[in-house]
Design an enzyme around this catalytic site. Structure first.
Site, mmCIF file in Angstrom:
data_model
loop_
_atom_site.group_PDB
_atom_site.id
_atom_site.type_symbol
_atom_site.label_atom_id
_atom_site.label_comp_id
_atom_site.label_asym_id
_atom_site.label_seq_id
_atom_site.Cartn_x
_atom_site.Cartn_y
_atom_site.Cartn_z
ATOM 1 N N LYS A 1 17.475 -34.855 -12.435
ATOM 2 C CA LYS A 1 18.234 -33.999 -13.358
ATOM 3 C C LYS A 1 17.542 -32.650 -13.495
ATOM 4 O O LYS A 1 18.185 -31.611 -13.498
ATOM 5 C CB LYS A 1 18.373 -34.634 -14.757
ATOM 6 C CG LYS A 1 19.317 -35.823 -14.861
ATOM 7 C CD LYS A 1 20.782 -35.486 -14.750
ATOM 8 C CE LYS A 1 21.306 -35.461 -13.363
ATOM 9 N NZ LYS A 1 21.659 -36.650 -12.661
ATOM 10 N N LYS B 1 30.289 -32.302 -5.748
ATOM 11 C CA LYS B 1 30.419 -33.514 -6.565
ATOM 12 C C LYS B 1 30.543 -34.768 -5.704
ATOM 13 O O LYS B 1 30.029 -35.813 -6.041
ATOM 14 C CB LYS B 1 31.629 -33.356 -7.495
ATOM 15 C CG LYS B 1 31.783 -34.472 -8.509
ATOM 16 C CD LYS B 1 30.767 -34.367 -9.621
ATOM 17 C CE LYS B 1 30.789 -35.552 -10.550
ATOM 18 N NZ LYS B 1 29.462 -35.765 -11.180
ATOM 19 N N TRP C 1 45.195 -39.782 -13.862
ATOM 20 C CA TRP C 1 43.978 -40.315 -13.241
ATOM 21 C C TRP C 1 44.313 -41.781 -12.970
ATOM 22 O O TRP C 1 44.309 -42.601 -13.874
ATOM 23 C CB TRP C 1 42.796 -40.162 -14.197
ATOM 24 C CG TRP C 1 41.485 -40.397 -13.577
ATOM 25 C CD1 TRP C 1 40.846 -39.574 -12.684
ATOM 26 C CD2 TRP C 1 40.614 -41.506 -13.783
ATOM 27 N NE1 TRP C 1 39.642 -40.118 -12.331
ATOM 28 C CE2 TRP C 1 39.464 -41.295 -12.991
ATOM 29 C CE3 TRP C 1 40.689 -42.658 -14.568
ATOM 30 C CZ2 TRP C 1 38.411 -42.195 -12.956
ATOM 31 C CZ3 TRP C 1 39.636 -43.552 -14.521
ATOM 32 C CH2 TRP C 1 38.509 -43.313 -13.731
ATOM 33 N N CYS D 1 44.102 -40.262 -18.507
ATOM 34 C CA CYS D 1 45.147 -39.319 -18.157
ATOM 35 C C CYS D 1 45.303 -38.363 -19.327
ATOM 36 O O CYS D 1 44.777 -38.595 -20.403
ATOM 37 C CB CYS D 1 46.483 -40.030 -17.934
ATOM 38 S SG CYS D 1 46.399 -41.351 -16.724
ATOM 39 N N GLY E 1 46.451 -44.876 -20.723
ATOM 40 C CA GLY E 1 45.881 -46.160 -21.133
ATOM 41 C C GLY E 1 46.142 -47.203 -20.057
ATOM 42 O O GLY E 1 46.520 -46.869 -18.937
ATOM 43 N N ARG F 1 41.022 -34.533 -17.528
ATOM 44 C CA ARG F 1 41.286 -35.952 -17.791
ATOM 45 C C ARG F 1 41.886 -36.670 -16.580
ATOM 46 O O ARG F 1 42.063 -37.882 -16.607
ATOM 47 C CB ARG F 1 42.247 -36.094 -18.982
ATOM 48 C CG ARG F 1 41.720 -35.517 -20.262
ATOM 49 C CD ARG F 1 42.705 -35.719 -21.382
ATOM 50 N NE ARG F 1 42.835 -37.123 -21.722
ATOM 51 C CZ ARG F 1 42.044 -37.774 -22.560
ATOM 52 N NH1 ARG F 1 41.080 -37.125 -23.172
ATOM 53 N NH2 ARG F 1 42.213 -39.043 -22.808
ATOM 54 N N GLU G 1 17.740 -30.612 -9.882
ATOM 55 C CA GLU G 1 19.020 -30.214 -9.288
ATOM 56 C C GLU G 1 19.728 -29.120 -10.065
ATOM 57 O O GLU G 1 20.473 -28.337 -9.484
ATOM 58 C CB GLU G 1 19.949 -31.419 -9.082
ATOM 59 C CG GLU G 1 20.503 -32.020 -10.352
ATOM 60 C CD GLU G 1 21.410 -33.199 -10.102
ATOM 61 O OE1 GLU G 1 22.129 -33.222 -9.095
ATOM 62 O OE2 GLU G 1 21.403 -34.129 -10.936
ATOM 63 N N HIS H 1 -3.514 -41.693 -6.107
ATOM 64 C CA HIS H 1 -3.691 -41.938 -4.669
ATOM 65 C C HIS H 1 -3.320 -40.701 -3.849
ATOM 66 O O HIS H 1 -2.928 -40.813 -2.696
ATOM 67 C CB HIS H 1 -2.876 -43.152 -4.228
ATOM 68 C CG HIS H 1 -3.353 -44.411 -4.888
ATOM 69 N ND1 HIS H 1 -4.516 -45.045 -4.500
ATOM 70 C CD2 HIS H 1 -2.884 -45.107 -5.940
ATOM 71 C CE1 HIS H 1 -4.720 -46.104 -5.278
ATOM 72 N NE2 HIS H 1 -3.738 -46.151 -6.174
#
Ligand code: F6R
Length: 617
Positions: A494, A612, A76, A2, A113, A27, A497, A513
């Site tokens: 990575k 996302k 969060w 947070c 926390g 955050r 994209e 092959h």
């Protein structure tokens, strides 16, 4: 994770709090709130769910709230789902719903926390007639401070100190007391908080960028220290309540760089967060020296098969997990793309474990795969980053990766955290089933991953140079065997994209092959080569494509210098037990993708056509 802010001074607090919070939204952004105090009056508390803009609208950009002292929070969620009631600030009295308005509370606070023993503390407070309106651990701490404040009547520092002695967990805590209307108290353990001052004003925030527009004079509060913040001055205390002298530091950070903490892009910032994320994820599961995973040991002992299901990078983490679990245990593993698994008509053994891997916890195919597994009465275990997300809620058991909010669309730190979660499960499984006799040795080796990632990050200039030289290419191939092949899958994604260079990952032995016909003069082939038994074989495969004109780059371990004689460019990673090599080899590949995209002038954080969180099929 947070974000917290505070202000006391000569200006109206609310607009300053909102401005500082806007720089901390990375955050957490599931709800936000502020509390402002006007002299001796009651604190005014306003909260809103969703982005900070909702809160800002509610208080007319801060103009609707009067007061020179205040605290703020962007959340969060960890304990308690995102809602206005669970949003901070929390109070010692009652604060149900959204804007509680002026609150009748002696103590008001915000917290970043996790308080691990909040349940036990809550029970104690219930016995003392405290009542709780939210599901948060924070409300418990605020009420405990209130309890000690009233019981001993020795002031805020004493009350906070007595509380912290009882608390287990991490915190950056900001508290206002009704009896001290022009002061804010803070305490910290393993969560960031800084305090800035300028003439007649003081600012508090989770990080410097949030307040850099107001002051460059900053105090760093140490772990297990407290501070009393008045307008323009700060006093620090240790756990005995004795004052600790401290000097401010002048920070050199331009306000423009603020939101990305000095990095040009969120992706680069997140790449650099990986040492911490790996450490946090690892430590979240290690208690009293052993691995704690919320799956019954008896079930782990008898299960006959594991399915790992995910999409994109989460699937790639699963492929690494497959190699590691099969190396460390006697359990066969299948890795499945969620979009295939959900429609596949295949027999599933009843005593199977289904592992769903997802950063967002909302990916539609992975969620559907979870539901399909549950319909068949299989035990489901989610490895998820976003707390309270659908997959986390619906799975039988959940392991939270500690990556924090990931903003760049291309995942980096969440993938690294997923690897850690899968290694831990593999070690736990091997220990329970008897194939691992010394789990500590493996965990100790995992403890070295963060510092080894740091060492690789220091080499980034060479990778930047390489990317600038090859930025014009159209195709790239990533080849490797075993775990190195699994790592190539992620490296190749990575690259493609974010830089839009067509790229493919191949098991090195498979190239001849068919695909080898695509190799021509100058085709870039990147070989990942870290596994003892497979080293010579992958090297030969590289030489094969090199003799057909490919430009060869290699990612290998320190000490394997024979690569240099055979390839054109080599990146070395520190030595590690080869089981964990994917955690290191992926770092140069993330940097490669990043620098290719930068060199091609692309929008690194928001590549075209991507989102996302993929909540549609
Ligand atoms: C690639 C990337 C995606 C995600 C995939 C799954 O950089 O981020 O491939 O890994 O969309 O998303 P989650 O993990 O949220 O289920």
């Amino acid at each position: 994770m947070c974000g917290i802010v505070g202000y006391v001074g000569t200006r109206q607090a609310a607009p300053i709090l909102l401005s500082a919070l806007s720089r901390l939204e990375y955050r957490g952004y599931d709800s936000a709130g502020i509390a402002v105090r006007d002299g001796a009056e009651l604190a005014e508390v306003v909260k809103a769910t969703g982005k900070l803009a909702n809160l800002s609208m509610k208080v007319d950009g801060g103009k609707a709230l009067k007061g020179f002292c205040g605290i703020g929070h962007t959340r969060w969620a960890t304990h308690g789902e995102p809602s206005t009631t669970n949003a901070h600030p929390h109070v010692s009295g009652n604060c149900l719903g959204s804007g509680c308005g002026p609150v009748e509370s002696d103590v008001v606070g915000v917290h970043n926390g996790i308080i691990e023993n909040y349940q036990e503390l809550k029970e104690k407070l219930l016995k003392h007639d405290y009542r709780f309106y939210s599901n948060t651990d924070t409300e418990v701490v605020i009420k405990l401070i209130d309890y000690y404040y009233k019981k001993y009547k020795l002031g805020p520092i004493d009350a906070i100190n007595r509380t912290l002695v009882r608390v287990r967990g991490t915190y950056a805590l900001e508290v206002m007391f009704k009896d001290y209307p022009d002061e804010i108290y803070v305490a910290r353990k393993d969560a960031p908080i800084i305090i800035g001052t300028s003439a007649g004003e003081s600012f508090i925030a989770s990080d410097v960028p949030a307040i850099i527009n107001y002051t460059q004079s900053v105090y760093y509060i140490d772990n297990l220290e407290l501070a009393r913040i008045c307008a323009g001055s700060v006093h620090f205390y240790d756990l005995n309540g004795d004052e600790v002298p401290k000097e401010p530091t002048k920070v050199e950070l331009s306000p423009q760089a603020a939101e990305k903490e000095g990095f040009e892009h969120f992706m680069m910032k997140e790449i650099h967060e990986q040492p911490r994320v790996v450490k946090d994820t690892l430590h979240s599961a290690i208690k009293d020296g052993s691995i704690h995973i919320d799956i019954d040991d008896e079930f782990l002992k008898k299960l006959s098969r594991i399915y790992i299901v995910g999409c994109g990078s989460a699937y790639h983490a699963g492929v690494v997990g497959q190699y590691v679990i099969e190396r460390l245990t006697d359990v066969p593993v299948r890795v499945e793309l969620a979009s295939e698994f959900r429609y596949r008509k295949m027999p599933l053994a009843k005593d199977s474990l289904v592992i769903l891997v997802s950063q967002s916890g909302e990916t539609a195919d992975t969620l559907a795969a979870l539901r399909a597994a549950k319909e068949k009465s299989l035990f489901t275990y989610a490895i998820v980053n976003v707390v309270g997300s659908s997959i986390a809620r619906e799975a039988d058991s959940v392991f939270y990766t500690m990556a924090g909010p990931e903003i760049a669309v291309a995942t980096t730190k969440a993938y690294s955290a997923q690897l850690i979660a899968l290694y831990l499960l593999a070690i736990k499984l091997g220990t329970v089933r008897g194939s691992i006799t010394d789990p500590k040795e493996l965990v100790d080796e995992m403890e070295t991953i963060p510092e080894k990632i740091e060492a690789i990050l220091k080499e980034r200039d060479r990778i930047q140079w390489f990317a600038a030289k090859f930025a014009h290419i159209k195709d790239a191939f990533f080849i490797g065997r075993g775990i190195d092949y699994a790592s190539c899958l992620e490296g190749s994604l990575k690259m493609k994209e974010i830089s839009y260079v067509h790229s493919e990952a191949y098991a090195a032995g498979e190239l001849k092959h068919g695909t080898i016909s695509l190799i021509e003069d100058g085709t870039l082939v990147i070989g990942v080569n870290t596994q003892d038994e497979l080293f010579e074989k992958t090297l030969s495969n590289l030489v094969e494509v090199g003799s057909r004109g490919a430009y060869l780059a290699a990612i290998t371990e320190n000490g394997r210098y024979s690569m240099e004689d055979s390839v054109n460019f080599t990146v070395y990673t520190p030595r590690i037990n080869e089981i964990f090599s994917a955690s290191l080899t992926v770092i140069p590949m993330q940097l490669l993708g990043y620098y290719f995209a930068v060199a091609r002038g692309l929008d690194v954080d928001k590549p075209r056509n991507l989102a996302k969180s993929v909540t549609v099929e």
